[in-house]
Design an enzyme around this catalytic site. Structure first.
Site, short mmCIF file in Angstrom:
data_model
loop_
_atom_site.label_atom_id
_atom_site.label_comp_id
_atom_site.label_asym_id
_atom_site.label_seq_id
_atom_site.Cartn_x
_atom_site.Cartn_y
_atom_site.Cartn_z
N ARG A 148 0.86 -1.18 0.00
CA ARG A 148 0.00 0.00 0.00
C ARG A 148 0.90 1.23 0.00
O ARG A 148 2.04 1.17 0.45
CB ARG A 148 -0.90 0.02 1.24
CG ARG A 148 -1.81 -1.20 1.39
CD ARG A 148 -2.61 -1.10 2.69
NE ARG A 148 -3.54 -2.21 2.87
CZ ARG A 148 -3.27 -3.32 3.55
NH1 ARG A 148 -2.08 -3.45 4.16
NH2 ARG A 148 -4.16 -4.29 3.67
N LYS A 172 -2.19 -2.09 7.96
CA LYS A 172 -3.35 -1.54 8.66
C LYS A 172 -3.39 -2.04 10.10
O LYS A 172 -3.11 -3.20 10.37
CB LYS A 172 -4.64 -1.93 7.94
CG LYS A 172 -4.82 -1.24 6.59
CD LYS A 172 -6.16 -1.59 5.98
CE LYS A 172 -6.40 -0.81 4.70
NZ LYS A 172 -7.72 -1.13 4.10
N HIS A 244 -2.00 2.28 -5.84
CA HIS A 244 -2.69 1.02 -5.56
C HIS A 244 -2.76 0.13 -6.80
O HIS A 244 -2.90 -1.09 -6.67
CB HIS A 244 -4.10 1.31 -5.04
CG HIS A 244 -4.48 0.46 -3.86
ND1 HIS A 244 -3.81 0.50 -2.66
CD2 HIS A 244 -5.46 -0.48 -3.71
CE1 HIS A 244 -4.36 -0.36 -1.82
NE2 HIS A 244 -5.35 -0.97 -2.43
N ARG A 247 -0.14 -2.44 -6.65
CA ARG A 247 -0.48 -3.51 -5.70
C ARG A 247 -1.45 -4.50 -6.36
O ARG A 247 -1.28 -5.73 -6.23
CB ARG A 247 -1.09 -2.87 -4.45
CG ARG A 247 -1.58 -3.86 -3.38
CD ARG A 247 -1.96 -3.04 -2.15
NE ARG A 247 -2.80 -3.77 -1.20
CZ ARG A 247 -2.33 -4.53 -0.22
NH1 ARG A 247 -1.03 -4.71 -0.07
NH2 ARG A 247 -3.15 -5.13 0.63
N HIS A 270 -3.96 -9.18 3.84
CA HIS A 270 -5.41 -9.17 3.95
C HIS A 270 -5.85 -9.98 5.16
O HIS A 270 -5.38 -11.10 5.37
CB HIS A 270 -6.05 -9.76 2.69
CG HIS A 270 -6.02 -8.85 1.52
ND1 HIS A 270 -6.18 -9.29 0.22
CD2 HIS A 270 -5.85 -7.51 1.43
CE1 HIS A 270 -6.11 -8.26 -0.61
NE2 HIS A 270 -5.91 -7.17 0.11
N TYR A 279 -9.21 -10.89 -6.84
CA TYR A 279 -8.23 -11.04 -7.92
C TYR A 279 -8.51 -12.27 -8.79
O TYR A 279 -7.79 -12.51 -9.75
CB TYR A 279 -6.82 -11.12 -7.34
CG TYR A 279 -6.44 -9.83 -6.66
CD1 TYR A 279 -6.13 -8.70 -7.40
CD2 TYR A 279 -6.44 -9.71 -5.27
CE1 TYR A 279 -5.82 -7.49 -6.79
CE2 TYR A 279 -6.14 -8.52 -4.65
CZ TYR A 279 -5.83 -7.41 -5.41
OH TYR A 279 -5.53 -6.23 -4.81
#
Length: 298
Positions: A148, A172, A244, A247, A270, A279
């Site tokens: 990110r 995150k 992004h 990514r 994730h 994806y």
């Protein structure tokens, strides 16, 4: 109860109780601030305790005229979280957002670049300037490690474990993960680190930050966006790309070439495999190849 004090308490809750990152807290705060601005513009005196469903419905109707369904859903979700916090803290008995439905947005497939487009973008970097070497190392890291943009700007020298061929990434909620880094990526980071960064006058507090601006300070997210937009413009790329996009391309190319979805999930950081499954939009012919290669009844 005043809005300003309530928002400050809410921010503290998001940071301490939920462990969210600064960027996530800023996004949740922005959702509440949109509601506060609506109240001010319409001279409504409702506070966080007594604001009712009718006022909320008026607000949702107004934002529906101004933003797309995806943004509208994001704001509604943020406000539901805010009022859930007030109920949790016993400031309110009900959540006025409870019956407000988010618009159907569908599942947006991420934009991606081909390997050739990424190569063209990186080759368009002007390496005659010190910033060029830095930019090449940054884009190689965005794409090569699937970071990110905030993870890139926060990457530290002490996060580089080149002997072990990994970097430590803080994602995150300050959750950390180790991501493999390729020899070519290590090569470009080392060129930047030893030939460019070494000669910068580094500002206090930024000594451990890997990617710096010419004044020796940490780069901002906005600066990364600007660098990428300018490169896309220089090569005449018609796609609307951002950091992004690199990514998304990282994950898509790995999946296309046969990588395990669970491994991609871990590298992207994730929380849920469901997030990574977006994806799976890649060329269906790849899935047929996997079937033909691995199924016992081929």
């Amino acid at each position: 109860m005043k809005w300003q004090r309530t928002v400050q308490d809410y921010q503290h809750y998001l940071k301490i109780e939920r462990g969210l990152s600064g960027n996530s807290i800023a996004n949740y705060t922005l959702d509440v601030e949109k509601l506060i601005l609506f109240l001010s513009d319409n001279k409504l005196t409702a506070d966080p305790i007594n604001i009712n469903k009718e006022v909320i419905q008026r607000f949702v109707y107004e934002i529906a005229k101004k933003v797309n369904p995806r943004s509208q859903a994001r704001i509604i979700s943020g406000l539901k979280s805010f009022f859930n916090y007030l109920v949790f803290e016993d400031y309110r008995e009900d959540n006025p957002m409870e019956l407000i439905e988010s618009p159907k947005t569908g599942r947006k497939l991420p934009d991606t670049l081909s390997v050739e487009e990424i190569d063209t973008l990186i080759k368009a970097i002007d390496l005659s300037s010190p910033q060029g070497e830095r930019n090449r190392a940054m884009l190689e890291t965005l794409y090569g490690c699937g970071l990110r943009v905030s993870e890139l700007t926060n990457l530290k020298l002490s996060d580089l474990y080149f002997d072990e061929e990994f970097i430590k990434v803080t994602g995150k909620g300050d959750k950390q993960r180790f991501v493999p880094i390729s020899p070519i990526n290590r090569k470009y980071i080392n060129i930047y680190r030893n030939e460019i960064r070494l000669h910068l006058t580094i500002q206090k507090g930024h000594e451990d930050i890997l990617f710096l601006n010419r004044r020796g300070k940490q780069l901002t997210r906005a600066m990364i966006f600007t660098i990428i937009k300018q490169l896309a413009e220089n090569i005449g790329l018609q796609k609307n790309i951002s950091p992004h996009t690199f990514r998304h391309s990282f994950a898509t190319h790995l999946l296309t070439n046969g990588a395990d979805l669970r491994a991609i999930q871990q590298m992207l950081g994730h929380e849920s495999i469901t997030t990574t499954e977006v994806y799976m939009h890649v060329d269906r012919s790849h899935l047929a190849e996997v079937m033909n290669q691995f199924h016992p009844r081929k």
